[in-house]
Scaffold this motif. Structure first.
Motif, PDB file in Angstrom:
ATOM      1  N   GLY A  41       0.817  -1.214   0.000  1.00  0.00           N
ATOM      2  CA  GLY A  41       0.000   0.000   0.000  1.00  0.00           C
ATOM      3  C   GLY A  41       0.850   1.263   0.000  1.00  0.00           C
ATOM      4  N   LEU A  42       1.882   1.282   0.833  1.00  0.00           N
ATOM      5  CA  LEU A  42       2.759   2.449   0.866  1.00  0.00           C
ATOM      6  C   LEU A  42       3.566   2.597  -0.418  1.00  0.00           C
ATOM      7  CD1 LEU A  42       4.049   2.381   4.553  1.00  0.00           C
ATOM      8  CD2 LEU A  42       2.364   3.915   3.528  1.00  0.00           C
ATOM      9  N   LEU A  43       3.904   1.478  -1.045  1.00  0.00           N
ATOM     10  CA  LEU A  43       4.596   1.538  -2.332  1.00  0.00           C
ATOM     11  C   LEU A  43       3.699   2.170  -3.399  1.00  0.00           C
ATOM     12  CD1 LEU A  43       7.163   0.754  -3.900  1.00  0.00           C
ATOM     13  CD2 LEU A  43       6.058  -1.425  -4.403  1.00  0.00           C
ATOM     14  N   GLY A  44       2.411   1.841  -3.375  1.00  0.00           N
ATOM     15  CA  GLY A  44       1.466   2.458  -4.312  1.00  0.00           C
ATOM     16  C   GLY A  44       1.327   3.950  -4.087  1.00  0.00           C
ATOM     17  N   VAL A  45       1.249   4.355  -2.824  1.00  0.00           N
ATOM     18  CA  VAL A  45       1.152   5.782  -2.509  1.00  0.00           C
ATOM     19  C   VAL A  45       2.435   6.496  -2.927  1.00  0.00           C
ATOM     20  CG1 VAL A  45       0.987   7.434  -0.606  1.00  0.00           C
ATOM     21  CG2 VAL A  45      -0.523   5.452  -0.662  1.00  0.00           C
ATOM     22  N   ALA A  46       3.572   5.897  -2.635  1.00  0.00           N
ATOM     23  CA  ALA A  46       4.850   6.508  -3.012  1.00  0.00           C
ATOM     24  C   ALA A  46       4.974   6.626  -4.530  1.00  0.00           C
ATOM     25  CB  ALA A  46       6.005   5.692  -2.443  1.00  0.00           C
ATOM     26  N   TRP A  47       4.479   5.627  -5.252  1.00  0.00           N
ATOM     27  CA  TRP A  47       4.525   5.667  -6.723  1.00  0.00           C
ATOM     28  C   TRP A  47       3.718   6.848  -7.239  1.00  0.00           C
ATOM     29  CZ3 TRP A  47       6.934   1.872  -9.854  1.00  0.00           C
ATOM     30  CH2 TRP A  47       6.754   2.050 -11.228  1.00  0.00           C
ATOM     31  N   LEU A  48       2.505   7.026  -6.704  1.00  0.00           N
ATOM     32  CA  LEU A  48       1.656   8.120  -7.159  1.00  0.00           C
ATOM     33  C   LEU A  48       2.226   9.487  -6.771  1.00  0.00           C
ATOM     34  CD1 LEU A  48      -1.925   6.738  -6.492  1.00  0.00           C
ATOM     35  CD2 LEU A  48      -0.827   7.120  -8.683  1.00  0.00           C
ATOM     36  N   ILE A  74      -0.883   1.975 -12.204  1.00  0.00           N
ATOM     37  CA  ILE A  74       0.069   1.171 -11.424  1.00  0.00           C
ATOM     38  C   ILE A  74      -0.058   1.502  -9.937  1.00  0.00           C
ATOM     39  CG2 ILE A  74       2.521   0.781 -10.966  1.00  0.00           C
ATOM     40  CD1 ILE A  74       2.967   1.198 -14.015  1.00  0.00           C
ATOM     41  N   GLY A  75      -0.089   2.778  -9.595  1.00  0.00           N
ATOM     42  CA  GLY A  75      -0.209   3.184  -8.196  1.00  0.00           C
ATOM     43  C   GLY A  75      -1.520   2.730  -7.579  1.00  0.00           C
ATOM     44  N   ALA A  80      -4.880  -1.171  -4.447  1.00  0.00           N
ATOM     45  CA  ALA A  80      -5.996  -2.129  -4.465  1.00  0.00           C
ATOM     46  C   ALA A  80      -5.518  -3.525  -4.105  1.00  0.00           C
ATOM     47  CB  ALA A  80      -6.656  -2.129  -5.840  1.00  0.00           C
ATOM     48  N   SER A  81      -4.338  -3.897  -4.588  1.00  0.00           N
ATOM     49  CA  SER A  81      -3.830  -5.225  -4.255  1.00  0.00           C
ATOM     50  C   SER A  81      -3.483  -5.330  -2.769  1.00  0.00           C
ATOM     51  CB  SER A  81      -2.622  -5.578  -5.115  1.00  0.00           C
ATOM     52  OG  SER A  81      -1.567  -4.693  -4.857  1.00  0.00           O
ATOM     53  N   SER A  82      -3.134  -4.212  -2.138  1.00  0.00           N
ATOM     54  CA  SER A  82      -2.881  -4.265  -0.701  1.00  0.00           C
ATOM     55  C   SER A  82      -4.167  -4.550   0.062  1.00  0.00           C
ATOM     56  CB  SER A  82      -2.234  -2.973  -0.211  1.00  0.00           C
ATOM     57  OG  SER A  82      -3.159  -1.915  -0.184  1.00  0.00           O
ATOM     58  N   PHE A  83      -5.300  -4.041  -0.416  1.00  0.00           N
ATOM     59  CA  PHE A  83      -6.568  -4.362   0.228  1.00  0.00           C
ATOM     60  C   PHE A  83      -6.935  -5.830   0.015  1.00  0.00           C
ATOM     61  CE2 PHE A  83      -7.273   0.278  -0.052  1.00  0.00           C
ATOM     62  CZ  PHE A  83      -7.469   0.509   1.303  1.00  0.00           C
ATOM     63  N   VAL A  84      -6.621  -6.364  -1.142  1.00  0.00           N
ATOM     64  CA  VAL A  84      -6.872  -7.785  -1.393  1.00  0.00           C
ATOM     65  C   VAL A  84      -6.003  -8.647  -0.472  1.00  0.00           C
ATOM     66  CG1 VAL A  84      -6.672  -9.630  -3.115  1.00  0.00           C
ATOM     67  CG2 VAL A  84      -7.629  -7.428  -3.757  1.00  0.00           C
TER      68      VAL A  84
END
Length: 90
Positions: A41-48, A74-75, A80-84
């Protein structure tokens, strides 16, 4: 007043419920889930955030500029994958 007798079907059903609950328990430990879903999840936020900052300031990050608007997908996909992954936690 005398108590009524317990029916056999009720006791059999209770035994089956206890047995099925034990069969549904996860045999493995899922201690890996919280660190993984927080990291993804943090990787997605950092990407965005990185994409947004690099696109507004005019600086170029080689991979991010090549992907263009796919960076948003991608972000969001990482978040979303972190919620899964979080649904695996028991």
């Amino acid at each position: 007043m005398p108590e009524s007798k317990v029916r056999k079907s009720v006791t059999n059903r209770r035994r089956r419920e206890r047995g099925s609950a034990a069969a549904l328990k996860s045999p493995t430990s899922r201690r890996w889930v919280p660190p993984v879903f927080i990291t993804v999840g943090l990787l997605g936020v950092a990407w965005l955030v990185t994409y947004y900052i690099s696109s507004t300031t005019g600086s170029t990050v080689p991979l991010l500029t090549d992907l263009g608007d796919w960076n948003i997908l991608i972000g969001m996909g990482l978040m979303a994958s972190s919620f899964v992954i979080a649904t695996l936690w028991r």
